[in-house]
Design a protein around this motif. Structure first.
Motif, PDB file in Angstrom:
ATOM      1  N   VAL A   1     -28.968   3.099  58.034  1.00  0.00           N
ATOM      2  CA  VAL A   1     -30.077   4.028  58.238  1.00  0.00           C
ATOM      3  C   VAL A   1     -29.766   5.291  57.445  1.00  0.00           C
ATOM      4  CG1 VAL A   1     -31.428   5.355  59.895  1.00  0.00           C
ATOM      5  CG2 VAL A   1     -30.607   3.044  60.490  1.00  0.00           C
ATOM      6  N   SER A   2     -30.476   5.473  56.346  1.00  0.00           N
ATOM      7  CA  SER A   2     -30.287   6.591  55.430  1.00  0.00           C
ATOM      8  C   SER A   2     -31.286   7.690  55.784  1.00  0.00           C
ATOM      9  CB  SER A   2     -30.456   6.088  53.990  1.00  0.00           C
ATOM     10  OG  SER A   2     -30.446   7.131  53.057  1.00  0.00           O
ATOM     11  N   SER A   3     -32.103   8.130  54.847  1.00  0.00           N
ATOM     12  CA  SER A   3     -33.095   9.184  55.094  1.00  0.00           C
ATOM     13  C   SER A   3     -34.125   9.182  53.986  1.00  0.00           C
ATOM     14  CB  SER A   3     -32.411  10.555  55.154  1.00  0.00           C
ATOM     15  OG  SER A   3     -33.371  11.604  55.125  1.00  0.00           O
ATOM     16  N   GLY A   4     -35.348   9.563  54.330  1.00  0.00           N
ATOM     17  CA  GLY A   4     -36.366   9.743  53.311  1.00  0.00           C
ATOM     18  C   GLY A   4     -35.997  10.806  52.301  1.00  0.00           C
ATOM     19  N   ALA A   5     -35.048  11.684  52.665  1.00  0.00           N
ATOM     20  CA  ALA A   5     -34.571  12.707  51.729  1.00  0.00           C
ATOM     21  C   ALA A   5     -33.914  12.086  50.507  1.00  0.00           C
ATOM     22  CB  ALA A   5     -33.586  13.636  52.429  1.00  0.00           C
TER      23      ALA A   5
END
Length: 249
Positions: free
Chosen positions: A131-135
């Motif tokens: 789980v990374s980030s939309g950033a």
């Protein structure tokens, strides 16, 4: 709908926010869940919500933890959500220590756990979700090295996927990039900081973002992903309140 009752889900970073919602969703779907985090009190509160939840207090940046838990629990689903909360300041108000915090936590966690998934290796049919980030796609000028660290998580998840395919391990690796949400301890300060930067109220800024992603919706999306045929799982997804959307490869 695939039955999850015989598939142990190990969720790293399960004590709060999206990680907590993901752990609870897997338990509600019938999967035995191992919830890993550093906060013993928060984990105890989580465990009280469902008997299928067991907890482990651990620092996920410890290189030995992944192998220990893989040997002990033999998970077929691994979800990596843990990471540091960045200091919300513009570049020139960061120090190298604050700027690099997510490289020393988020990236290090992904590296250790992805590496161990390949070395052990996990059993054929296993799914590993970073789980990374939309950033990682849009950037994040008020959070130091956060966006770059999250982009690197996506990159090394792709490297792990390629290595698993080359070795014929039958392990699926994918990355999920949640959109910024005010409903987590990570997202709420970011919303305040970006609203102030734009001279907006928080309410006005949130209207631009649309319906917020909830931990419960994130959990539902990850459970659905775990039930998907591995051949149909993309290397990466954007996660919003509407669910998962495949990213271009």
């Amino acid at each position: 709908m695939k039955d999850l009752t015989d598939r142990t889900a190990l969720v790293v970073g399960a004590s709060r926010g999206l990680g907590r919602g993901i752990a609870q969703a897997f338990a509600a779907a019938g999967a035995p869940v191992v919830a890993v985090a550093r906060n013993e009190t928060a984990l105890a509160q989580l465990a009280a919500t469902d008997p299928r939840l067991r907890t482990e207090v651990a620092d996920a940046t410890d290189a030995a933890m992944a192998g220990r838990f893989f040997d002990q629990y033999e998970p077929s689903i691994v979800v990596l959500v843990a990471g540091a909360s960045p200091l919300m300041r513009p570049l020139h108000h960061q120090t190298w220590e604050t700027f690099s915090a997510n490289w020393h936590t988020d990236v290090q966690i992904a590296f250790h756990w992805l590496r161990e998934s390949l070395l052990r290796p996990l059993s054929p049919g296993a799914l590993v979700v970073v789980v990374s980030s939309g950033a990682a796609l849009a950037g994040s000028p008020l959070s130091g090295g956060y966006a770059g660290a999250k982009a690197t998580q996506r990159l090394i998840s792709g490297y792990a996927r390629d290595e698993a395919d080359r070795a014929g391990l039958g392990i699926t690796f994918t990355t999920v990039l949640p959109r910024l949400t005010p409903l987590t301890a990570l997202g709420a300060p970011a919303v305040r900081a970006y609203a102030a930067r734009g001279g907006q109220t928080e309410e006005a800024y949130l209207r631009q973002l649309g319906e917020p992603l909830t931990p419960e919706r994130a959990g539902t999306a990850l459970v659905d992903l775990a039930r998907t045929d591995p051949a149909g799982i993309s290397p990466g997804y954007l996660l919003t309140s509407a669910g998962l959307k495949e990213l271009p490869q």
